[in-house]
Motif scaffolding. Structure first.
Motif, short mmCIF file in Angstrom:
data_model
loop_
_atom_site.label_atom_id
_atom_site.label_comp_id
_atom_site.label_asym_id
_atom_site.label_seq_id
_atom_site.Cartn_x
_atom_site.Cartn_y
_atom_site.Cartn_z
N LEU A 1 -5.42 7.79 6.04
CA LEU A 1 -4.58 6.97 5.14
C LEU A 1 -3.65 6.36 6.27
CD1 LEU A 1 -3.62 9.43 2.38
CD2 LEU A 1 -4.83 7.20 2.21
N GLU A 2 -3.10 7.03 7.14
CA GLU A 2 -1.98 6.15 8.09
C GLU A 2 -2.85 5.08 9.01
OE1 GLU A 2 0.40 8.55 10.62
OE2 GLU A 2 1.19 9.83 8.89
N LEU B 1 -1.05 4.86 -1.71
CA LEU B 1 -1.67 5.56 -0.77
C LEU B 1 -1.76 7.04 -1.47
CD1 LEU B 1 0.64 5.12 2.76
CD2 LEU B 1 -1.80 4.57 2.32
N MET C 1 -5.05 6.63 -3.29
CA MET C 1 -6.21 6.04 -2.63
C MET C 1 -6.63 7.46 -1.85
SD MET C 1 -4.95 2.97 0.03
CE MET C 1 -4.43 1.66 -0.94
N ASP C 2 -5.76 8.50 -1.63
CA ASP C 2 -6.03 9.70 -0.85
C ASP C 2 -6.99 10.45 -1.95
OD1 ASP C 2 -6.26 11.78 0.77
OD2 ASP C 2 -4.32 12.64 0.00
N VAL D 1 0.68 -1.21 0.00
CA VAL D 1 -0.24 -0.01 -0.04
C VAL D 1 0.87 1.36 0.06
CG1 VAL D 1 -1.88 -1.12 1.29
CG2 VAL D 1 -0.16 -0.03 2.46
N ASN D 2 2.07 1.10 0.37
CA ASN D 2 3.04 2.43 0.41
C ASN D 2 3.14 3.33 -1.12
OD1 ASN D 2 3.70 1.62 2.97
ND2 ASN D 2 5.61 1.20 2.62
N ALA E 1 -9.41 10.64 1.68
CA ALA E 1 -9.36 10.30 2.85
C ALA E 1 -8.48 11.13 3.96
CB ALA E 1 -8.60 8.75 2.70
N TRP F 1 -5.89 1.56 -7.59
CA TRP F 1 -5.18 1.22 -6.31
C TRP F 1 -6.03 0.06 -5.76
CZ3 TRP F 1 -8.65 0.70 -2.28
CH2 TRP F 1 -9.92 1.30 -2.48
N PRO G 1 -4.57 12.66 5.64
CA PRO G 1 -3.41 11.86 6.31
C PRO G 1 -3.73 10.97 7.31
CG PRO G 1 -2.87 14.15 6.00
CD PRO G 1 -4.41 14.03 5.58
N VAL H 1 -5.01 3.12 7.46
CA VAL H 1 -5.08 2.09 6.26
C VAL H 1 -3.75 1.17 6.54
CG1 VAL H 1 -5.04 1.35 4.06
CG2 VAL H 1 -6.58 3.17 4.78
N ALA I 1 -13.43 5.42 2.73
CA ALA I 1 -11.92 5.28 3.19
C ALA I 1 -12.10 4.60 4.72
CB ALA I 1 -11.27 6.77 3.54
#
Length: 509
Positions: free
Chosen positions: A93-94, A79, A82-83, A75-76, A88, A213, A90, A96, A144
């Motif tokens: 997302l973190e 991200l 995804m955002d 996922v790195n 989503a 994604w 920060p 996730v 999200a």
């Protein structure tokens, strides 16, 4: 530690692992096998003392080991998209990333204990099936928060599956076969962590059928189906001959310990360090001490706690496990930070950001193949040499970033990344062998659970600590200088691993 406890562990080490095998056995062979020239051939071969893991069975359990580790890192590079798609922010997302890592780390030891009790093959199948279903839920998540929930469930599924891998290897191999299988496990673990980001970049850029994604999760579904089919046919059933009941107080306190440490460290910066993050961090040492006291009391009373303190009487585990912590913190932090730096700082696309790590994957694989032969000749000094090589690679990368950050190309990254990967490949497989060398067979699930929990917790802690350091420095210092400081912190972790490597047993079983 009393002499009685140490003597008990050594006695357990000589006890054979009780195993329940699929198929009918006759003498020392499974029905459907044949013996030619003194060698037994067939899909699964069993001896009177327990099951044997066939090459295809080893491939299958290694596939199960690769999936959770790939998904931690895949996922790195996804991200940013995804955002963009889910709006989503920060903090979410973190989550996730952290939701998966925390659930995974919290339940790993429990997953190992359940495998000891109900059968490792059975738990491996259940975990593989659940991992496929939760991956599908991640890929189809409409928003999200749905993705966060699916990721937590996916981490829990991985925790059921992964401990069974090392426990099955430990219980169904011996001698050189076990050493080779553990080396392959170490190589698989390292390669999976690097390959996850490479694969993630390729899948996001390919945008298969417009999935974007989502493909990084959906790709797990057919792989899980293949893994289930292979596991039913090739993985022998093993379990402990003295299964222990679930340690409920220990499980709850371990979960609270990891949650109060990792969640605030992961979420604190993005959330603006609200009061709850400081309260959680303040509670962590008290919960951790309570966990240790409860586990020690249960161990001394003759019960089997979730994480038996008496297990640390084993020389390899006592000396090898502390080295896993700084090694994995540095590995996990580096993988997260380099993905962010390349994509947001140098505007690399997801494929370029993934391919920047291809030299690391290649040299890690080469070093892991060389490891068993080198260990036979030089013992644990191979680990020390690997740490020195990794340190040189990270130092070269620091110089390249410091000299010309804005003009840094893939060619400029290559020498440092390649050397770092080679050094890591000499360390991780050997460390895993050392940690598990003395673990008795009937405690294989507990031992493997301790090993992978330590590794996974440290990987997540690396993302939280080095990631937070990098993202906190970036606004004031700029991306390049922040990366140099973060790499220097990783270099300090490598220095610690070098010191700890001097305490490893010289001979490697």
């Amino acid at each position: 530690m009393t002499e009685t406890q140490i003597s008990t562990i050594r006695t357990r080490n000589a006890a054979p692992d009780a195993a329940k095998t699929t198929g009918k056995t006759t003498g020392t062979k499974t029905a459907g096998t044949k013996t030619t020239g003194g060698k037994t051939t067939g899909r699964t071969t069993h001896t009177s003392s327990g099951p044997a893991l066939s090459p295809l069975g080893l491939f299958t359990v290694l596939l199960g080991a690769a999936l959770p580790l790939i998904d931690f890192f895949i996922v790195n590079v996804a991200l940013p998209t995804m955002d963009h798609d889910l709006h989503a922010g920060p903090a979410v997302l973190e989550l996730v990333v952290a939701g998966y890592g925390v659930a995974y780390a919290v339940l790993l030891v429990l997953g190992g204990r359940l495998g000891d009790t109900f059968g490792r093959r059975r738990l491996f199948l259940a975990g593989m099936a659940a991992f496929g279903l939760t991956s599908l839920a991640c890929g189809l998540a409409p928003d999200a928060w749905s993705l966060v929930g699916a990721r937590v469930a996916q981490g829990a599924s991985a925790a059921l599956m992964l401990p069974q891998v090392l426990a099955t290897i430990h219980s169904s191999t011996s001698g050189t076969h076990r050493a080779r299988a553990l080396s392959m496990y170490g190589a698989t673990a390292g390669l999976s962590m690097v390959a996850g980001q490479i694969l993630g970049g390729v899948l996001v850029a390919a945008d298969i059928a417009g999935t974007g994604w989502r493909a990084v999760f959906l790709v797990n579904v057919p792989v899980a189906v293949i893994g289930l089919i292979l596991a039913v046919r090739t993985v022998p059933e093993t379990r402990s001959n003295r299964p222990a009941p679930v340690d409920v107080p220990g499980t709850v306190l371990l979960a609270l310990s990891l949650i109060t440490l990792m969640v605030p460290l992961t979420e604190g910066r993005a959330a603006g360090w609200p009061l709850w993050t400081w309260l959680a961090l303040g509670a962590f040492p008290f919960v951790a001490v309570a966990f240790y006291v409860v586990e020690r009391r249960a161990d001394r009373a003759g019960r089997t706690p979730l994480l038996p303190p008496s297990l640390f009487a084993l020389n390899g585990l006592r000396r090898g496990l502390p080295m896993v912590v700084p090694f994995s913190i540095g590995f996990g932090g580096f993988m997260f930070v380099i993905a962010v730096a390349l994509q947001q700082g140098l505007r690399y696309g997801p494929v370029e950001a993934g391919l920047a790590l291809a030299p690391m994957a290649t040299t890690f694989f080469v070093a892991s193949l060389m490891g068993p032969r080198l260990v036979g000749r030089y013992g644990s000094r191979v680990v020390t040499a690997g740490g020195l090589i990794q340190a040189v690679g990270i130092a070269m990368l620091m110089v390249a970033v410091w000299r010309d950050w804005q003009g840094l190309s893939l060619a400029g990254l290559l020498p440092g990344v390649a050397l770092a990967g080679f050094g890591q490949g000499l360390q991780l497989p050997v460390l895993i062998r050392i940690v598990l060398a003395d673990v008795p067979n009937e405690r294989a699930g507990v031992g493997s659970g301790v090993m992978v929990t330590t590794q996974q917790s440290a990987l997540a802690l690396g993302v939280a600590t080095l990631g937070t350091l990098f993202l906190s420095l970036e606004p004031s210092m700029g991306m390049g200088d922040a990366l140099v400081i973060t790499l220097a912190a990783q270099l300090a972790a490598i220095a610690l691993t070098l010191l700890l490597s001097l305490r490893l047993p010289r001979a490697v079983a």
